[in-house]
Design an enzyme around this catalytic site. Structure first.
Site, mmCIF file in Angstrom:
data_model
loop_
_atom_site.group_PDB
_atom_site.id
_atom_site.type_symbol
_atom_site.label_atom_id
_atom_site.label_comp_id
_atom_site.label_asym_id
_atom_site.label_seq_id
_atom_site.Cartn_x
_atom_site.Cartn_y
_atom_site.Cartn_z
ATOM 1 C CB SER A 146 -0.921 0.012 1.226
ATOM 2 O OG SER A 146 -0.184 0.323 2.402
ATOM 3 C CB SER B 92 0.243 3.320 4.648
ATOM 4 O OG SER B 92 1.163 2.269 4.893
ATOM 5 C CE LYS C 84 0.596 1.350 8.840
ATOM 6 N NZ LYS C 84 0.035 1.915 7.591
ATOM 7 C CB SER D 107 -1.038 5.912 7.296
ATOM 8 O OG SER D 107 -0.489 4.918 8.135
#
Length: 303
Positions: free
Chosen positions: A108, A110, A165, A268
């Protein structure tokens, strides 16, 4: 554990394959090969006796028959041959990805502008401590995650899914995110303007800033059209340590847990929504892009 969970757990599949092929290799090495040797010795002894009689009668014998019979009787069955040859390869891959480095693919946007969709990355599995595969239990302490580290971890809501992350808060930190700006333990982070970033997937431009996360500089994106508040946070464990308002939120990170945010701040799903990441969920530290089939210029290390 569901079938889908098992199929999604490549480490478990590798572990089972390593055990199965290892057992077959061990049995062949110490049991089956000896049985084949005994059968071959008996058959060759009978053949030698027969050939001796024929030679005594003046009949010439073909020695190649003995070599062919021996090779046939000592040959491994196909299923053992393949299992035995695969075992060292599977065992090596299992060891490398369990204790040293594991590859992942970014699914993705994010983590834009740091990581792009399709980036194939390597994750250091030992820098945050040596963990037993499958159960992910830490057995040797090495380093703790630091603010600014890009970390892969098991998604707290569904541990069968891996997330990536950036570490924003470590245990004990007071995190305040107000009007899309971070403060940590009362210290507001510094932000420098960067050229607007084009998200080619969404065909949209976003504001780009270099955020100094207590000494770790990295670029982030902000969508000026997105609201400043967190829309629909979950009722996650430790949610009482967080307060939400129209202009942002504040959280105190509990002991043994971490607060994670994507660099693409307004696109996100991260700790703002589903909460803290416990130490037991940590997979490792992402540090290198080894391939992107759509853009080989992406290969290299990142911050």
């Amino acid at each position: 554990m569901s079938l889908q969970s098992i199929l999604g757990n490549f480490a478990l599949i590798l572990f089972v394959l390593t055990i199965v092929t290892g057992i077959i290799w061990f049995l062949d090495m110490f049991v089956f090969s000896k049985q084949r040797q005994q059968v071959a010795d008996k058959a060759l002894a009978e053949l030698d006796a027969r050939n001796a009689r024929l030679t005594a009668d003046g009949i010439r014998v073909d020695e190649n028959d003995r070599h062919e019979l021996r090779a046939k009787l000592l040959r491994q069955p196909v299923w053992i041959e393949y299992s035995g040859s695969f075992f060292p390869v599977i065992a090596l891959v299992f060891f490398l990805r369990s204790f040293l480095f594991e590859p992942f693919k970014i699914p993705s946007s994010s983590m834009l502008p740091t990581l792009f969709v399709g980036d194939l990355i390597l994750v250091n599995k030992f820098t945050f401590g040596v963990r037993l595969p499958i159960i992910n239990k830490k057995v040797i302490e090495i380093n703790d995650p630091k603010r600014g580290d890009v970390m892969v971890f098991k998604y707290p809501v569904d541990p069968t899914v891996d997330y990536i992350k950036r570490v924003v808060g470590v245990p004990g930190d007071k995190i305040v995110y107000k009007n899309k700006r971070l403060s940590i333990n009362g210290n507001e982070l510094s932000y420098e303007n960067r050229p607007d970033f084009l998200d080619e997937e969404r065909l949209s431009y976003y504001k780009q800033y270099n955020e100094n996360l207590t000494g770790v500089g990295h670029n982030i994106l902000n969508d000026e059209q997105a609201p400043t508040f967190v829309n629909g946070p979950h009722d996650f464990p430790g949610h009482e340590l967080c307060t939400y308002g129209n202009d942002g939120f504040a959280c105190t990170v509990p002991e043994g847990q971490y607060f994670m945010m994507g660099d693409n701040r307004d696109n996100s799903q991260d700790s703002r929504y589903w909460g803290f990441v416990p130490d037991k969920n940590i997979v490792g530290k992402a540090f290198f892009i080894w391939m992107n089939l759509g853009n080989i210029k992406r290969i290299g290390s990142f911050h």
